[in-house]
Design an enzyme around this catalytic site. Structure first.
Site, short mmCIF file in Angstrom:
data_model
loop_
_atom_site.label_atom_id
_atom_site.label_comp_id
_atom_site.label_asym_id
_atom_site.label_seq_id
_atom_site.Cartn_x
_atom_site.Cartn_y
_atom_site.Cartn_z
N ASP A 38 2.36 24.73 -21.83
CA ASP A 38 1.43 25.47 -20.97
C ASP A 38 2.08 26.72 -20.38
OD1 ASP A 38 -1.01 25.96 -19.80
OD2 ASP A 38 -0.75 24.51 -18.17
N GLY A 39 1.25 27.72 -20.09
CA GLY A 39 1.73 28.92 -19.42
C GLY A 39 1.84 30.16 -20.30
N GLU A 84 -10.89 20.50 -25.21
CA GLU A 84 -11.53 21.35 -24.18
C GLU A 84 -11.27 22.84 -24.39
OE1 GLU A 84 -11.55 17.47 -23.33
OE2 GLU A 84 -9.60 18.42 -23.12
N ASN A 85 -10.26 23.15 -25.19
CA ASN A 85 -9.89 24.56 -25.37
C ASN A 85 -10.93 25.39 -26.15
OD1 ASN A 85 -6.33 23.85 -25.53
ND2 ASN A 85 -7.47 24.69 -23.81
N TRP A 86 -11.91 24.71 -26.78
CA TRP A 86 -12.99 25.45 -27.47
C TRP A 86 -13.79 26.30 -26.48
CZ3 TRP A 86 -12.69 25.59 -32.57
CH2 TRP A 86 -12.19 24.50 -33.28
N HIS A 94 0.63 33.54 -26.59
CA HIS A 94 0.53 32.48 -27.60
C HIS A 94 1.52 32.74 -28.74
CE1 HIS A 94 -2.73 30.74 -25.48
NE2 HIS A 94 -3.62 31.67 -25.77
N ARG A 115 -12.74 28.28 -24.34
CA ARG A 115 -12.12 29.58 -24.02
C ARG A 115 -12.87 30.71 -24.72
NH1 ARG A 115 -5.67 28.91 -23.24
NH2 ARG A 115 -5.80 27.12 -21.85
N GLU A 147 8.64 9.07 -19.06
CA GLU A 147 9.17 9.76 -17.88
C GLU A 147 8.57 11.16 -17.87
OE1 GLU A 147 11.05 8.60 -15.44
OE2 GLU A 147 11.09 6.61 -16.38
N SER A 183 -4.17 16.62 -18.40
CA SER A 183 -5.12 17.39 -19.23
C SER A 183 -5.49 16.69 -20.54
CB SER A 183 -4.58 18.80 -19.50
OG SER A 183 -4.31 19.48 -18.30
N ARG A 217 -0.66 17.83 -14.03
CA ARG A 217 -1.75 17.01 -14.58
C ARG A 217 -1.52 16.76 -16.06
NH1 ARG A 217 -4.42 21.89 -12.85
NH2 ARG A 217 -4.57 23.34 -14.58
C1 IPE Z 1 -3.50 21.89 -21.99
O1 IPE Z 1 -3.37 23.12 -21.38
C2 IPE Z 1 -3.76 22.07 -23.46
C3 IPE Z 1 -2.67 22.66 -24.23
C4 IPE Z 1 -1.49 22.96 -23.79
C5 IPE Z 1 -2.98 22.88 -25.62
P1 IPE Z 1 -4.61 23.79 -20.63
O2 IPE Z 1 -4.09 25.09 -20.09
O3 IPE Z 1 -5.78 23.87 -21.52
O4 IPE Z 1 -4.90 22.76 -19.47
P2 IPE Z 1 -5.68 22.91 -18.11
O5 IPE Z 1 -7.03 23.45 -18.44
O6 IPE Z 1 -4.91 23.89 -17.26
O7 IPE Z 1 -5.69 21.55 -17.51
C1 IPE Z 2 -1.11 26.97 -23.28
O1 IPE Z 2 -1.06 28.15 -22.52
C2 IPE Z 2 -1.62 27.21 -24.67
C3 IPE Z 2 -2.94 26.66 -24.96
C4 IPE Z 2 -3.66 25.95 -24.15
C5 IPE Z 2 -3.48 26.92 -26.28
P1 IPE Z 2 -2.31 28.67 -21.70
O2 IPE Z 2 -3.08 29.60 -22.58
O3 IPE Z 2 -3.08 27.54 -21.16
O4 IPE Z 2 -1.60 29.48 -20.55
P2 IPE Z 2 -2.10 29.63 -19.04
O5 IPE Z 2 -2.29 28.26 -18.49
O6 IPE Z 2 -3.38 30.42 -19.10
O7 IPE Z 2 -1.00 30.38 -18.37
MG MG Z 3 -2.95 26.55 -19.39
#
Ligand code: IPE
Ligand code: IPE
Ligand code: MG
Length: 239
Positions: free
Chosen positions: A15-16, A62-64, A32, A66, A198, A187, A185
């Protein structure tokens, strides 16, 4: 790092990426792309440290939701990276799996994913699970549906049976779950398999999570006392 206490299976919520890009005034997509570089380095470090399984959350059910442009970019990044990395995966003996509802991806992408899995299936090095269109709840629904299809009866369903119907069948549960970018979390990741993992959360954003950061995570893991419900005395006595 204690080479006798290396986690066998590491799972990571990568994440991030978006925040990494934003901090640099770049489009989210650049985050990405850089994230794939981090994954490459982490995979190599896993081989170096003797970690057998690496399971990474790449795209959730859930990422769909976006923006269309971001989803399309992520799909094209999967396709591009499968093509460009396959040779190196083979050279390093990595066995790659794409786990999730991959049947919902385009036929072309599915073919690439299956091709890479097929080509690497006899490799004896690190097992890399890319969780794509993955949801922990979706996985449990799929497991229950397949059990019903097999007409399993009430006495035939126990924890082991459920484990055998998950996408991760045959693999040990993760010992260490890493989440970058400081979110506390799950997710919808690996709900069943992380029962006794852990958990390690770091503020480091995924594109900056590299060999050194993995080493720190493993060192933190090695400080933990895994009790599995027992008392500290029982665990120490057994050791
Ligand atoms: C979780 O990250 C999914 C992936 C890393 C692929 P998200 O960025 O989608 O999670 P939430 O929405 O902050 O919980
Ligand atoms: C995780 O990074 C990658 C995917 C969920 C695909 P994010 O795209 O969620 O990055 P933030 O949370 O917006 O920083
Ligand atoms: Mg994220």
């Amino acid at each position: 790092m204690d080479s006798k206490n290396i986690p066998q299976h590491i799972a990571a919520i990568m994440d991030g990426n978006g925040r990494w890009a934003k901090e640099r005034g770049l489009p989210r997509l650049a985050g990405h792309r850089e994230g794939t570089e981090a994954l490459r380095e982490i995979l190599r470090a896993c081989a170096e440290f003797g970690i057998k399984y690496l399971t990474v959350y790449a795209f959730s059910t859930e990422n769909w939701q976006r923006p269309k442009e971001e989803v399309e970019f992520l799909m094209s990044l999967f396709a591009e990276k499968i093509e460009s990395e396959l040779e190196e995966l083979m050279a390093n003996q990595v066995k790659i799996n794409f786990l999730g509802r991959t049947q919902e991806f385009s036929a072309e992408l599915q073919q690439k994913m299956q091709g890479a899995a097929e080509k690497t299936k006899h490799n004896a090095g690190v097992v890399l699970n890319i969780m794509a269109n993955y949801g922990g709840r979706a996985e449990l629904v799929d497991a229950m549906q397949s059990m019903i299809k097999e007409q399993l009866t009430i006495n035939n369903v126990d924890e082991e049976t459920i484990g055998k119907h998950l996408y991760t069948k045959g693999m040990p549960d993760p010992d260490l779950l890493i989440r970058t970018a400081n979110e506390m979390r799950i997710s919808n990741f690996l709900l069943w398999q992380i029962a006794y993992a852990e958990i390690y959360v770091t503020p480091v954003l995924w594109p900056d999570f590299r060999r050194e950061q993995l080493k720190e995570a493993i060192e933190a893991y090695q400080q933990r006392l895994r009790k599995f419900g027992q008392t500290e005395e029982q665990i120490k006595h057994a050791a």
